[in-house]
Write a protein that holds these residues in place. Sequence first.
Motif, PDB file in Angstrom:
ATOM      1  N   ALA A 123      -9.199   4.505  11.721  1.00 50.89           N
ATOM      2  CA  ALA A 123      -9.774   3.466  10.920  1.00 50.89           C
ATOM      3  C   ALA A 123     -10.061   2.118  11.542  1.00 50.89           C
ATOM      4  O   ALA A 123     -10.963   1.575  11.666  1.00 50.89           O
ATOM      5  N   PRO A 124      -8.706   1.621  12.007  1.00 50.36           N
ATOM      6  CA  PRO A 124      -9.291   0.372  12.668  1.00 50.36           C
ATOM      7  C   PRO A 124      -9.853   0.405  14.016  1.00 50.36           C
ATOM      8  O   PRO A 124     -10.530  -0.548  14.373  1.00 50.36           O
ATOM      9  N   LEU A 125      -9.737   1.729  14.857  1.00 47.80           N
ATOM     10  CA  LEU A 125     -10.542   1.673  15.954  1.00 47.80           C
ATOM     11  C   LEU A 125     -11.933   1.626  15.813  1.00 47.80           C
ATOM     12  O   LEU A 125     -12.731   1.121  16.253  1.00 47.80           O
ATOM     13  N   TRP A 126     -12.370   2.324  14.616  1.00 49.88           N
ATOM     14  CA  TRP A 126     -13.741   2.133  14.200  1.00 49.88           C
ATOM     15  C   TRP A 126     -14.306   0.660  13.816  1.00 49.88           C
ATOM     16  O   TRP A 126     -15.154   0.269  14.379  1.00 49.88           O
ATOM     17  N   GLY A 127     -13.263   0.241  13.008  1.00 53.09           N
ATOM     18  CA  GLY A 127     -13.741  -1.267  12.685  1.00 53.09           C
ATOM     19  C   GLY A 127     -13.659  -2.130  13.953  1.00 53.09           C
ATOM     20  O   GLY A 127     -14.623  -2.966  14.176  1.00 53.09           O
ATOM     21  N   MET A 128     -12.928  -1.796  15.132  1.00 57.62           N
ATOM     22  CA  MET A 128     -12.959  -2.553  16.415  1.00 57.62           C
ATOM     23  C   MET A 128     -14.102  -2.326  17.163  1.00 57.62           C
ATOM     24  O   MET A 128     -14.807  -3.176  17.603  1.00 57.62           O
ATOM     25  N   ILE A 129     -14.522  -1.167  17.107  1.00 61.54           N
ATOM     26  CA  ILE A 129     -15.849  -0.859  17.753  1.00 61.54           C
ATOM     27  C   ILE A 129     -16.893  -1.451  17.277  1.00 61.54           C
ATOM     28  O   ILE A 129     -17.775  -2.260  17.886  1.00 61.54           O
ATOM     29  N   ALA A 130     -16.934  -1.404  16.030  1.00 59.63           N
ATOM     30  CA  ALA A 130     -18.068  -2.264  15.287  1.00 59.63           C
ATOM     31  C   ALA A 130     -18.079  -3.614  15.505  1.00 59.63           C
ATOM     32  O   ALA A 130     -18.986  -4.243  15.808  1.00 59.63           O
ATOM     33  N   SER A 131     -16.958  -4.197  15.451  1.00 59.54           N
ATOM     34  CA  SER A 131     -16.571  -5.553  15.951  1.00 59.54           C
ATOM     35  C   SER A 131     -17.161  -5.994  17.423  1.00 59.54           C
ATOM     36  O   SER A 131     -17.908  -6.731  17.594  1.00 59.54           O
ATOM     37  N   THR A 132     -16.706  -4.952  18.150  1.00 65.11           N
ATOM     38  CA  THR A 132     -17.068  -5.134  19.679  1.00 65.11           C
ATOM     39  C   THR A 132     -18.521  -5.094  19.784  1.00 65.11           C
ATOM     40  O   THR A 132     -19.151  -5.957  20.578  1.00 65.11           O
ATOM     41  N   ALA A 133     -19.138  -4.130  19.060  1.00 68.41           N
ATOM     42  CA  ALA A 133     -20.814  -4.102  19.181  1.00 68.41           C
ATOM     43  C   ALA A 133     -21.654  -5.304  18.681  1.00 68.41           C
ATOM     44  O   ALA A 133     -22.315  -5.778  19.274  1.00 68.41           O
ATOM     45  N   LEU A 148     -23.324   1.605  20.097  1.00 69.04           N
ATOM     46  CA  LEU A 148     -23.767   2.388  18.897  1.00 69.04           C
ATOM     47  C   LEU A 148     -23.620   3.849  19.036  1.00 69.04           C
ATOM     48  O   LEU A 148     -22.923   4.466  17.783  1.00 69.04           O
ATOM     49  N   PRO A 149     -23.818   4.626  19.946  1.00 68.55           N
ATOM     50  CA  PRO A 149     -23.363   6.060  19.939  1.00 68.55           C
ATOM     51  C   PRO A 149     -22.030   6.152  19.741  1.00 68.55           C
ATOM     52  O   PRO A 149     -21.297   7.313  19.233  1.00 68.55           O
ATOM     53  N   TYR A 150     -21.125   5.332  20.552  1.00 73.83           N
ATOM     54  CA  TYR A 150     -19.600   5.574  20.375  1.00 73.83           C
ATOM     55  C   TYR A 150     -19.326   5.153  19.124  1.00 73.83           C
ATOM     56  O   TYR A 150     -18.381   5.881  18.638  1.00 73.83           O
ATOM     57  N   LEU A 151     -19.986   3.963  18.148  1.00 77.77           N
ATOM     58  CA  LEU A 151     -19.397   3.925  16.959  1.00 77.77           C
ATOM     59  C   LEU A 151     -19.903   5.284  16.082  1.00 77.77           C
ATOM     60  O   LEU A 151     -18.945   5.545  15.114  1.00 77.77           O
ATOM     61  N   TRP A 153     -20.118   8.415  17.038  1.00 76.65           N
ATOM     62  CA  TRP A 153     -19.146   9.498  17.456  1.00 76.65           C
ATOM     63  C   TRP A 153     -17.916   9.434  16.766  1.00 76.65           C
ATOM     64  O   TRP A 153     -17.199  10.223  16.356  1.00 76.65           O
ATOM     65  N   THR A 154     -17.333   8.045  17.031  1.00 77.25           N
ATOM     66  CA  THR A 154     -15.902   7.870  16.478  1.00 77.25           C
ATOM     67  C   THR A 154     -16.119   7.788  14.816  1.00 77.25           C
ATOM     68  O   THR A 154     -15.118   8.429  14.161  1.00 77.25           O
ATOM     69  N   GLY A 155     -17.146   7.464  14.152  1.00 74.90           N
ATOM     70  CA  GLY A 155     -17.289   7.752  12.876  1.00 74.90           C
ATOM     71  C   GLY A 155     -17.354   9.137  12.466  1.00 74.90           C
ATOM     72  O   GLY A 155     -16.361   9.693  11.572  1.00 74.90           O
ATOM     73  N   PHE A 156     -17.838   9.978  13.116  1.00 72.86           N
ATOM     74  CA  PHE A 156     -18.014  11.567  13.022  1.00 72.86           C
ATOM     75  C   PHE A 156     -16.618  12.017  13.282  1.00 72.86           C
ATOM     76  O   PHE A 156     -15.997  12.959  12.519  1.00 72.86           O
ATOM     77  N   ALA A 157     -15.750  11.604  14.266  1.00 76.20           N
ATOM     78  CA  ALA A 157     -14.332  12.017  14.789  1.00 76.20           C
ATOM     79  C   ALA A 157     -13.403  11.433  13.738  1.00 76.20           C
ATOM     80  O   ALA A 157     -12.487  12.376  13.162  1.00 76.20           O
ATOM     81  N   ALA A 158     -13.578  10.484  12.631  1.00 77.99           N
ATOM     82  CA  ALA A 158     -12.869   9.842  11.791  1.00 77.99           C
ATOM     83  C   ALA A 158     -13.093  11.086  10.527  1.00 77.99           C
ATOM     84  O   ALA A 158     -12.108  11.448   9.987  1.00 77.99           O
TER      85      ALA A 158
END
Length: 180
Positions: A123-133, A148-151, A153-158
């Motif tokens: 959950a915080p990883l996804w938020g940090m990726i969004a913030s980084t983007a 965005l693809p990383y974001l 894919w991580t959403g899918f992984a979550a």
Amino acid sequence: MQARSRSWSRQLRSLLPFVAASYGAAALGSLFTARSLGPWYRSLRKPRWTPPDRLFGPVWTVLYGMMAVSAWLVRRAAHASPGHDRAGRAALLSWWLQLVLNVLWSAVFFGRRSLSGGLAVIAPLWGMIASTAVLAARARPLAGLLLLPYLAWTGFAAALNYRIWQLNRRRPLLRRALPS
């Protein structure tokens, strides 16, 4: 022409630390992952929409490359324009933090074999990726788009992590019952 070639060579060399960091994180994460892909992971109940194991490696290879290029573009933009310096520093700090969380997820989910712990990290990883983007896009729009693809894919992984946790939460001894 030679000056242009040297400049291009210097720019490519400045990409190498980000490539090394991205794929270094991938290698570290895979150390945790590899030892759990055997009996433990295969014994978990998974939803039908779980991708085949052979898909994860190529997808992550591309995503780590895009992450490296994104950070490199931010760094170049920060050096090229003083106005982008503050945004660039914030984006790069966020980039490093998401990279640490990325490895931490592998360490918790696969290394510790903790489905709920994986949820607590992703959950915080996804938020940090969004913030980084967002921060990367302020420095250089293409750098944000590359994340965005990383974001996604991580959403899918979550979602996958959550569903696997749901399907297996009544099996508390699973982590300890199987050999490493």
